[in-house]
Design a protein around this motif. Structure first.
Motif, PDB file in Angstrom:
ATOM      1  N   LEU A 114      -7.714  -6.878  -4.670  1.00 38.78           N
ATOM      2  CA  LEU A 114      -8.657  -6.089  -4.829  1.00 38.78           C
ATOM      3  C   LEU A 114      -8.323  -5.247  -6.377  1.00 38.78           C
ATOM      4  O   LEU A 114      -9.605  -4.915  -6.995  1.00 38.78           O
ATOM      5  N   GLY A 115      -7.164  -4.664  -6.300  1.00 36.87           N
ATOM      6  CA  GLY A 115      -7.056  -4.036  -7.790  1.00 36.87           C
ATOM      7  C   GLY A 115      -7.288  -4.765  -8.848  1.00 36.87           C
ATOM      8  O   GLY A 115      -7.834  -4.235  -9.854  1.00 36.87           O
ATOM      9  N   ILE A 116      -6.773  -6.016  -8.738  1.00 36.63           N
ATOM     10  CA  ILE A 116      -6.963  -7.046  -9.835  1.00 36.63           C
ATOM     11  C   ILE A 116      -8.309  -7.275 -10.279  1.00 36.63           C
ATOM     12  O   ILE A 116      -8.773  -7.043 -11.308  1.00 36.63           O
ATOM     13  N   PHE A 119     -10.066  -3.464 -11.460  1.00 35.48           N
ATOM     14  CA  PHE A 119      -9.723  -2.979 -12.624  1.00 35.48           C
ATOM     15  C   PHE A 119      -8.852  -3.860 -13.561  1.00 35.48           C
ATOM     16  O   PHE A 119      -8.340  -3.298 -14.664  1.00 35.48           O
ATOM     17  N   ARG A 123      -6.547  -6.742 -18.084  1.00 34.26           N
ATOM     18  CA  ARG A 123      -5.031  -7.059 -18.302  1.00 34.26           C
ATOM     19  C   ARG A 123      -4.564  -8.594 -17.715  1.00 34.26           C
ATOM     20  O   ARG A 123      -3.540  -9.091 -18.313  1.00 34.26           O
ATOM     21  N   LEU A 451      -8.879   2.402 -17.141  1.00 33.98           N
ATOM     22  CA  LEU A 451      -7.742   2.246 -16.583  1.00 33.98           C
ATOM     23  C   LEU A 451      -6.876   1.064 -16.885  1.00 33.98           C
ATOM     24  O   LEU A 451      -5.562   1.324 -17.004  1.00 33.98           O
ATOM     25  N   ASP A 453      -6.383   0.175 -20.133  1.00 33.64           N
ATOM     26  CA  ASP A 453      -5.367   0.773 -21.115  1.00 33.64           C
ATOM     27  C   ASP A 453      -4.652   2.118 -20.770  1.00 33.64           C
ATOM     28  O   ASP A 453      -3.473   2.188 -21.148  1.00 33.64           O
ATOM     29  N   GLU A 454      -4.671   2.667 -19.453  1.00 33.99           N
ATOM     30  CA  GLU A 454      -4.051   3.720 -19.063  1.00 33.99           C
ATOM     31  C   GLU A 454      -2.727   3.121 -18.528  1.00 33.99           C
ATOM     32  O   GLU A 454      -1.655   3.874 -18.347  1.00 33.99           O
ATOM     33  N   THR A 455      -2.592   2.186 -17.991  1.00 28.25           N
ATOM     34  CA  THR A 455      -1.596   1.446 -17.139  1.00 28.25           C
ATOM     35  C   THR A 455      -0.792   0.486 -18.118  1.00 28.25           C
ATOM     36  O   THR A 455      -1.547  -0.198 -19.079  1.00 28.25           O
ATOM     37  N   GLY A 456       0.263   0.109 -17.579  1.00 30.36           N
ATOM     38  CA  GLY A 456       0.942  -1.122 -18.310  1.00 30.36           C
ATOM     39  C   GLY A 456       1.728  -0.749 -19.371  1.00 30.36           C
ATOM     40  O   GLY A 456       1.627   0.300 -20.150  1.00 30.36           O
TER      41      GLY A 456
ATOM     42  N   ARG B  46      -5.976  13.181 -13.316  1.00 26.34           N
ATOM     43  CA  ARG B  46      -6.349  11.881 -13.548  1.00 26.34           C
ATOM     44  C   ARG B  46      -5.084  10.794 -13.592  1.00 26.34           C
ATOM     45  O   ARG B  46      -4.971   9.787 -12.989  1.00 26.34           O
ATOM     46  N   VAL B  50      -4.573   7.573 -11.217  1.00 28.57           N
ATOM     47  CA  VAL B  50      -4.657   6.156 -11.858  1.00 28.57           C
ATOM     48  C   VAL B  50      -3.329   5.628 -11.300  1.00 28.57           C
ATOM     49  O   VAL B  50      -3.417   4.207 -10.894  1.00 28.57           O
ATOM     50  N   LEU B  53      -4.458   4.271  -7.704  1.00 30.27           N
ATOM     51  CA  LEU B  53      -5.916   3.741  -7.609  1.00 30.27           C
ATOM     52  C   LEU B  53      -5.773   2.243  -7.391  1.00 30.27           C
ATOM     53  O   LEU B  53      -6.449   1.424  -6.196  1.00 30.27           O
ATOM     54  N   PRO B  54      -5.190   1.267  -8.397  1.00 32.12           N
ATOM     55  CA  PRO B  54      -5.398  -0.086  -7.841  1.00 32.12           C
ATOM     56  C   PRO B  54      -4.640  -0.519  -6.640  1.00 32.12           C
ATOM     57  O   PRO B  54      -4.630  -1.906  -6.290  1.00 32.12           O
ATOM     58  N   TRP B  56      -3.645   1.482  -3.435  1.00 35.51           N
ATOM     59  CA  TRP B  56      -3.535   2.219  -2.258  1.00 35.51           C
ATOM     60  C   TRP B  56      -4.165   1.417  -1.218  1.00 35.51           C
ATOM     61  O   TRP B  56      -3.920   1.556  -0.097  1.00 35.51           O
ATOM     62  N   ARG B 185       6.476   6.793 -12.764  1.00 37.06           N
ATOM     63  CA  ARG B 185       5.227   6.389 -13.353  1.00 37.06           C
ATOM     64  C   ARG B 185       4.554   7.359 -14.304  1.00 37.06           C
ATOM     65  O   ARG B 185       3.492   6.817 -14.973  1.00 37.06           O
ATOM     66  N   PHE B 324      -0.246  -3.700 -13.016  1.00 35.96           N
ATOM     67  CA  PHE B 324      -0.412  -2.170 -13.122  1.00 35.96           C
ATOM     68  C   PHE B 324       0.848  -1.312 -13.270  1.00 35.96           C
ATOM     69  O   PHE B 324       0.602  -0.100 -13.003  1.00 35.96           O
ATOM     70  N   VAL B 328       2.079   5.661 -16.884  1.00 34.96           N
ATOM     71  CA  VAL B 328       0.510   5.759 -16.980  1.00 34.96           C
ATOM     72  C   VAL B 328       0.307   6.825 -18.055  1.00 34.96           C
ATOM     73  O   VAL B 328       0.987   7.802 -18.352  1.00 34.96           O
ATOM     74  N   HIS B 329      -0.674   6.549 -19.119  1.00 34.73           N
ATOM     75  CA  HIS B 329      -1.116   7.465 -20.161  1.00 34.73           C
ATOM     76  C   HIS B 329      -2.555   7.680 -19.950  1.00 34.73           C
ATOM     77  O   HIS B 329      -3.438   6.725 -20.720  1.00 34.73           O
TER      78      HIS B 329
END
Lengths: 458, 333
Positions: A114-116, A119, A123, A451, A453-456, B46, B50, B53-54, B56, B185, B324, B328-329
Motif C-alpha cells: 500500500l505504501g508504495i 506514495f 521512487r 512525500l 521527495d521528503e523521504t529517501g 509533518r 511522514v 505514513l507509508p 504504519w 529518521r 521510504f 526525512v526532510h
C-alpha cells in the motif's frame, strides 16, 4: 432471562454495526483497487496522461478509505471473542484458520504494498509501481475469498466432524473452503463490490460534470463507471438468481422467508410472486398481500405449477424473522433493477452521442451514487438475518454462541461504538465529499505529492 | 503425543512472533503518535508523520494476524481473553480507528488550529491503544479466572493496580521507541530533541521495567521460581546490561539507528521474560498451551501457510520500508 435476551440483541447489533461500516469500506477498497489497476494499466499501455490524472485523483480517495477500512476490520477479527466466545470455542478450529489465511495471504499483500502504491510512484518507477497496484488489488480479492469462505461455511457447513466435547473438528480442508454456498457468495459479493464502487464513481463524476461539463477527466471516469454498470448489473442479477436457487436447496427457510410464503399453495396453483406484504410472525401469515399468481413458480421452478417449502413446514423456533428478510430482499432487488436501468439508459444515450450532455441522467446518477452499496448491505441483511436463529446453520444456535459477560457491558459498548462510528465516519464522509466536489485537475497531484521527495537518501 | 506437543510449541512460537512483531513495529508508530501531540512546530510534526505514513498500515496488520492466529491456534484462550478484557479491547479498537483517521486525514485540515486538534486526537488515540494493550498484557500475567473454556470472572480483573501499571509501562516504552525512531529518521533540531527525549525515556522505561520485574516476582510463587532460575535470569541480566550499554554507546556513535535497535532489543528481552514466566500457560492461572490448542489438523494447516507466506511477507515489507528509508526532510507544514 431478560438480561440474556437483551445481551443477545445488543451483541448482534454490535456485530451488525461494526460489519456494516467495515464491509462498505472493504468493498470500496476492492472496487477502487481494481478500478485503479485498470487505470494504471491503461496509462502504461496507451501512454495518455489523462489516465494517470484520474488514477491519482482516485488514489487520494483510496488513501483515505483503505487505512480506515483496515482499522475498522480489526475489531471484527476480535468480535468473535468479545461477544461470541462460545462460537469461538465450538468453531474456532475451522473459522480461525480461514481468517488466519485471510490475514496471511491477503491483508499483508494489501498493506505491504500500500505504501508504495500510495506514495511511491516517483521512487520506484512505473513498472514496480504497477506491480504494487496489482498486488494491492489482488490482495483485496484474496481477502474477500477467505472471509467469504468463512462466512459461507457458517451458512453451509461441510468437511467437519463433531468431537466428543461438541467442538467442530476439521476433516477435509478442501470441502471446508469450497463449501457448497461459497462459489455463489464469492461471485455475488465481488460483483457487488465492483458495482457499488461503479455507482459511486458514476455519481461523483456526474456531480462534477454538472458543474464542469467540459472536464475531460470527469467525462472519462463517468463513461468508465457507466460501462461497468452496464456489464455488471445484468451479470449480478443472473448470479443472484443462481445463488437464490442454490439457497432453495440448502437453506429452504431462508427462501421461504424471502418469498413470504407461509403456506404451500394448493396442488397446481403455483407459487405467486409477492410484490408487497406485511408478514406477521405471530399469526404466521401475510397482511396486505399483493401478488402475481404463478410467476414465483416460473423463476423458482421454471414452470407454472411448482411450489417451494413454506414457512409453516418448519418449527416456529427454526425460522428467521420474516419481515426483515422479506423487505431487505425487495429493497436489494429494486435497487438492482434500477442499476440495470441506469446501465441501459447510459448505453442508449451513448449510442446517440448524448452521454455527456444529458443533464437529467447526471442528476439520476448522483441520486444513484449510494445504490450499489445500499443494495449490497441489504443483500447481507437477507443472507445473515435469513440464517437466523443459527450461527452455524442448523447446528449451533445464535443464543448458544454468546459470551458469558454482563449484558450491561454489551449494551453500553454497542451504543458507544455506534456513536463513535457515526461521528468518525460522518466526518470522514464529509471530507470525502469535499474532495469529490472538485474533479481531477490536469497534472493531478495525488495523495501526499511531496512525500516521495521528503523521504529517501537521494 | 510428543508430535502433538511439538506442533503446539511451533504454533505458540508463530503466535508469539506475530504479537512481538506487532509490539515492535506498531509500538514505534504509536510512540511517534504520542510525541506528535507534544510537538509545537508544525513542520516538525509533518516530518514525524511522514516517517510513519507509508508503513504504519502494514505494521498494524500484525495485530490482525495476532487475533486471527489466537482464534485459529488457541481458540480457548481467545474465548477467555476477549470477554475478560472486554472494555480495554473495545477502547483499543475504537482508538485504532481514531488513530487511522487522524493520521490519514490530518493533511486535509482547513487550518493549523484544526490540524493541531487532529494531532491531539492522534496522540490520545496512540496513548489509549498503548495503554489498553499494556492493561491486557498485565491482566493476562495476573491471571484470569476461567473454567470449561469460558471466562468466569466479573470483568474487573483488569482494573487492578498491576494491569494499570503495565499499561503505563507500555505507553512509556512505546514513546521511547518512537523517540529513538525519530532520532534515526529526522535531522537538525527535531533529531536533537528526539535524542534528549530518547535518553530520558530510556531511564524512565528501564526503571519502570525493574519495578515490573519485582512486582511480577511477588505476584505468584510460580513466576518467582521461574524468573529466579539461573538459566533465565543470568542470560536475561547479561543481555539487559549489554543492550543498555549498546544504547548508551549508540547515542554517542554516528550510527543513529543503534539506539532504536538497542531499545527494540530490550523490548524483545522483556517479551521473552514474560513468556519464560508464563510457559507452559497461555492464560494463567490454569490454562495451558496444550489444553487451549486447536486440533492438530488445524494447527498443521496453518503452520504450513505461516512457514511459506511469512518469509515472503517479511521480504516485501522490508522492501516497502527500504523504499521510504533515509532521513526525512519536510518541504511543507
Amino acid at each position: 432471562m431478560e438480561g440474556v435476551e437483551s445481551a443477545l440483541l445488543a451483541a448482534r447489533a454490535q456485530f451488525a454495526i461494526t460489519i456494516s461500516f467495515h464491509i462498505v469500506l472493504a468493498a470500496l477498497t476492492i472496487g477502487l483497487a481494481n478500478f485503479l489497476m485498470v487505470l494504471e494499466g491503461l496509462w502504461l499501455l496507451r501512454g495518455r496522461k489523462i489516465y494517470l490524472d484520474v488514477y491519482r485523483y482516485w488514489l487520494k480517495i483510496f488513501a483515505l478509505t483503505v487505512a480506515v477500512g483496515t482499522a475498522s476490520g480489526l475489531i471484527l477479527e476480535y468480535q468473535f471473542g468479545l461477544n461470541w466466545s462460545r462460537l469461538s470455542t465450538q468453531a474456532g478450529d475451522i473459522l480461525g484458520p480461514l481468517m488466519f489465511y485471510e490475514v496471511l495471504a491477503a491483508f499483508f499483500l494489501e498493506a505491504g504494498f500500500l505504501g508504495i502504491m500510495l506514495f511511491g510512484l516517483k521512487r520506484v518507477g512505473p513498472r514496480v509501481h504497477f506491480f504494487a497496484t496489482c498486488a494491492v488489488a489482488a490482495g483485496s480479492l484474496i481477502s474477500a475469498f477467505w472471509i467469504l469462505s468463512a462466512n459461507s461455511w457458517m451458512q453451509t457447513p461441510a468437511g467437519f466432524s463433531i468431537g466428543a466435547d461438541g467442538r467442530f473438528i476439521a476433516q477435509d480442508w478442501w470441502a471446508i473452503i469450497f463449501n457448497p454456498s461459497f462459489p455463489y457468495r464469492l461471485v455475488h459479493m465481488t460483483l457487488a463490490a465492483m458495482l457499488g464502487t461503479a455507482t459511486l464513481v458514476a455519481g461523483a463524476s456526474a456531480w462534477q460534470l454538472l458543474k464542469e461539463p467540459e472536464n475531460p477527466r470527469a467525462r472519462l471516469q463517468y463513461s468508465m463507471a457507466l460501462w461497468t454498470i452496464l456489464v455488471l448489473a445484468p451479470a449480478q442479477i443472473v448470479v443472484g438468481h443462481f445463488h437464490a436457487e442454490h439457497s432453495l436447496v440448502v437453506q429452504p427457510q431462508k427462501v421461504a422467508a424471502i418469498e413470504g410464503s407461509w403456506t404451500r399453495p394448493p396442488e397446481g396453483a403455483g407459487e405467486p410472486m409477492r410484490l408487497f406484504a406485511l408478514p406477521d410472525m405471530d399469526e404466521r401469515r401475510n397482511h396486505w398481500e399483493l401478488s402475481i399468481p404463478r410467476v414465483g413458480s416460473l423463476y423458482l421452478r421454471y414452470n407454472l405449477t411448482g411450489t417451494i417449502a413454506a414457512l409453516n413446514e418448519f418449527a416456529p423456533q427454526d425460522i428467521p424473522p420474516v419481515p426483515i428478510v422479506f423487505f431487505a430482499f425487495r429493497f436489494m432487488v429494486g435497487l438492482g433493477l434500477l442499476m440495470l436501468g441506469q446501465g441501459l439508459v447510459s448505453w442508449m444515450l451513448r449510442r446517440r452521442q448524448r452521454l455527456c450532455s444529458a443533464r437529467w441522467m447526471m442528476r439520476g446518477c448522483v441520486l444513484m451514487a449510494p445504490a450499489g452499496f445500499l443494495a449490497m448491505l441489504s443483500g447481507w441483511v437477507v443472507t445473515e438475518v435469513g440464517r437466523q436463529p443459527f450461527t452455524v446453520y442448523g447446528l449451533l444456535r445464535t443464543a448458544d454462541s454468546l459470551s458469558s459477560i454482563s449484558h450491561r457491558q454489551v449494551i453500553a459498548s454497542t451504543w458507544s461504538i455506534l456513536g463513535f462510528y457515526l461521528l468518525i465516519f460522518g466526518i470522514g464522509l464529509w471530507v470525502l465529499l469535499r474532495i469529490l466536489r472538485k474533479p481531477a485537475l490536469e497534472d493531478e497531484p495525488g495523495p501526499q505529492p511531496t512525500l516521495a521527495d521528503e523521504t529517501g537518501d537521494s | 503425543m510428543w508430535g502433538n506437543d511439538w506442533i503446539t510449541l511451533l504454533s505458540a512460537a508463530a503466535l508469539a512472533f506475530s504479537v512481538l512483531n506487532y509490539v515492535l513495529l506498531d509500538g514505534t508508530d504509536l510512540g511517534v503518535g504520542v510525541l506528535l501531540g507534544f510537538t509545537r512546530c508544525s513542520k516538525q510534526r509533518r516530518a514525524m508523520a511522514v516517517t510513519i505514513l507509508p508503513i504504519w498500515d502494514a505494521n498494524e496488520t500484525w495485530l490482525v494476524l495476532g487475533g486471527g492466529g489466537l482464534l485459529a491456534l488457541f481458540p480457548m484462550a481467545y474465548a477467555i481473553l476477549l470477554p475478560a478484557l472486554y472494555l480495554p479491547f473495545i477502547v483499543m479498537f475504537l482508538a485504532l480507528i481514531l488513530r487511522a483517521a487522524a493520521l490519514e486525514f490530518r493533511d486535509y485540515a482547513p487550518d493549523q488550529t484544526v490540524k493541531r486538534c487532529i494531532d491531539g486526537l492522534l496522540m490520545c488515540g496512540s496513548l489509549l491503544i498503548g495503554g489498553s494493550q499494556g492493561i491486557v498484557l498485565g491482566a493476562l500475567v495476573q491471571g484470569l479466572p476461567n473454567s470449561g473454556a469460558q471466562y468466569t470472572g466479573d470483568g474487573r480483573e483488569w482494573m487492578g493496580p498491576f494491569p494499570l501499571f503495565c499499561g503505563a509501562v507500555l505507553v512509556v516504552g512505546y514513546t521511547w521507541l518512537g523517540a529513538c525512531w525519530l532520532y534515526w529518521r529526522t535531522e537538525d533540531e527535531l533529531q536533537q530533541r528526539s535524542k534528549r527525549q530518547a535518553k530520558s525515556l530510556a531511564v524512565v522505561t528501564i526503571a519502570l521495567l525493574a519495578v515490573l520485574v519485582v512486582w511480577t516476582v511477588k505476584l505468584d510463587v510460580w513466576y518467582a521460581q521461574r524468573l529466579s532460575d539461573t538459566f533465565v535470569w543470568l542470560p536475561g541480566a547479561a543481555l539487559f546490561v549489554s543492550l543498555t550499554i549498546g544504547f548508551i554507546l549508540g547515542c554517542r556513535s554516528r550510527r543513529d539507528y543503534l539506539p532504536l535497535f538497542a531499545a527494540l532489543g530490550i523490548f524483545v528481552l522483556a517479551f521473552a521474560m514474560m513468556i519464560a514466566a508464563l510457559f507452559p500457560l497461555i492464560v494463567p492461572p490454569n490454562l495451558t498451551l496444550q489444553a487451549a490448542a486447536s486440533s492438530t489438523v488445524s494447527q498443521i494447516f496453518m503452520l504450513i501457510g505461516f512457514a511459506v507466506l511469512i518469509p515472503v511477507t517479511l521480504i516485501y515489507n522490508t522492501y516497502g520500508f527500504k523504499v521510504f528509508s533515509g532521513k526525512v526532510h519536510p518541504v511543507r507544514d
